[in-house]
Design an enzyme around this catalytic site. Structure first.
Site, PDB file in Angstrom:
ATOM      1  N   ASP A 295       0.816  -1.221   0.000  1.00  0.00           N
ATOM      2  CA  ASP A 295       0.000   0.000   0.000  1.00  0.00           C
ATOM      3  C   ASP A 295       0.848   1.270   0.000  1.00  0.00           C
ATOM      4  O   ASP A 295       2.013   1.265   0.396  1.00  0.00           O
ATOM      5  CB  ASP A 295      -0.877   0.028   1.256  1.00  0.00           C
ATOM      6  CG  ASP A 295      -2.041  -0.950   1.162  1.00  0.00           C
ATOM      7  OD1 ASP A 295      -2.058  -1.782   0.237  1.00  0.00           O
ATOM      8  OD2 ASP A 295      -2.937  -0.868   2.028  1.00  0.00           O
TER       9      ASP A 295
ATOM     10  N   HIS B 130       3.734  -2.377   3.081  1.00  0.00           N
ATOM     11  CA  HIS B 130       3.750  -1.023   2.513  1.00  0.00           C
ATOM     12  C   HIS B 130       5.008  -0.776   1.697  1.00  0.00           C
ATOM     13  O   HIS B 130       6.092  -1.199   2.080  1.00  0.00           O
ATOM     14  CB  HIS B 130       3.644   0.022   3.629  1.00  0.00           C
ATOM     15  CG  HIS B 130       2.301   0.064   4.271  1.00  0.00           C
ATOM     16  ND1 HIS B 130       1.918  -0.840   5.247  1.00  0.00           N
ATOM     17  CD2 HIS B 130       1.224   0.862   4.055  1.00  0.00           C
ATOM     18  CE1 HIS B 130       0.667  -0.577   5.605  1.00  0.00           C
ATOM     19  NE2 HIS B 130       0.226   0.452   4.903  1.00  0.00           N
TER      20      HIS B 130
HETATM   21 ZN   LIG Z   1      -2.500   3.184   3.282  1.00  0.00          ZN
END
Ligand SMILES: [Zn+2]
Length: 315
Positions: A117, A260
């Protein structure tokens, strides 16, 4: 009046002579047909003199040509299908407007989806390298303003065959009205399409928050709200060993792992990733993208529904 009439008559004569001369000159200057068409002219077929053998030859050629055309058409359809799948991350009807976590699979095949992400971001590049070295595909959920800053990184993600989803423009956590939700999600979706040609129907809410208006908007647009089943909790700065342990100890078929690549320091994730991949491979897992995972579950559910409708055997 007579003089005027004779003047008009004279003008007519001059006009006629002029026009005739003009046409003659045009004929001289311009060839009967433009020269550039000459070389493309094919001789007219002399079908009247075709014998039995020639007819058979022509028939054979026709059949061979038709077979080739059929072959090309099939190939073109296959390419079109691959292209559609690659650039249109639509989701099966059952997932449109749904919220997914892990994807339960009953098949023997063990699969897992790695998701990243908050990119695109400079850290996306070393992640792409690791994925490439291991020949695996992942799923990236992008923030619109990050894609605006790093469009080339975004293009590389798609060019290397990974799936992408929408993670809003500003990564907002607070409550938003309908207008803001529209801008956050539609502007991001439009930019993803403009830069990469991808139309995505996957949405991941920032922070996994489902009640601030963003997820509701995405659901109303028939997007799948794609959550996760394993959170590596990078915001708490875990060590590489802790990240590896979180992923491996929660491994199960259909798991969706949240990591991430954007918006901060991901050095520990980068250190952990090769070992996460190696550890999962060792346990027999294959890596799929989220759209692939949804498609797998859809196929299983369709097969289950079909078998449930089979007539029961008579005693
Ligand atoms: Zn996020």
């Amino acid at each position: 009046m007579a003089n005027l009439a004779s003047l008009v008559g004279q003008q007519k004569i001059f006009f006629i002579i002029g026009a005739a001369f003009g046409s003659f000159m045009l004929g001289v200057i311009m060839p009967a047909s433009p020269p550039y068409t000459e070389e493309f002219k094919l001789p007219a077929p002399q079908l009247t003199s075709v014998g039995k053998k020639e007819k058979q030859d022509l028939l054979n050629i026709k059949t061979a040509v038709n077979q080739r055309i059929e072959g090309f058409t099939t190939k073109a359809a296959q390419i079109q299908e691959q292209y559609k799948k690659r650039f249109n991350f639509s989701v099966p009807a059952r997932f449109q407007g749904a919220i997914t976590y892990e994807i339960k699979l009953s098949g023997k095949e063990k699969v897992v989806a790695l998701t990243f992400d908050d990119g695109p971001w400079p850290d996306t590049l070393p992640i792409l390298n690791i994925l490439k070295q291991n020949k695996i595909k992942a799923t990236f959920f992008w923030i619109g303003r990050h894609l605006q800053t790093y469009p080339e990184i975004g293009k590389k993600v798609v060019a290397e065959g990974h799936a992408v989803g929408n993670h809003t423009w500003n990564h907002q956590y607070h409550q938003v009205d309908h207008f803001t939700a529209t801008r956050e999600i539609e502007d991001t979706g439009s930019l993803i399409y403009k830069i990469t040609g991808v139309k995505t129907a996957m949405f991941r809410p920032p922070g996994g928050i489902l009640n601030n208006g963003l997820a509701a908007y995405a659901q109303a647009q028939k997007m799948v709200v794609a959550m996760w089943s394993t959170d590596t909790k990078e915001s708490y700065s875990p060590s590489p060993e802790e990240i590896i342990n979180t992923v491996l100890s929660n491994a199960q078929s259909g798991a969706v792992v949240l990591m991430h690549d954007g918006g901060g320091n991901h050095s520990n994730t980068l250190k952990a990733l090769p070992q996460i991949i190696a550890g999962l491979k060792k346990r027999g897992y294959k890596f799929v993208t989220l759209p692939e995972l949804l498609e797998m579950q859809d196929k299983e559910l369709v097969a289950q529904a079909k078998s449930a409708n089979l007539p029961t055997e008579k005693p």
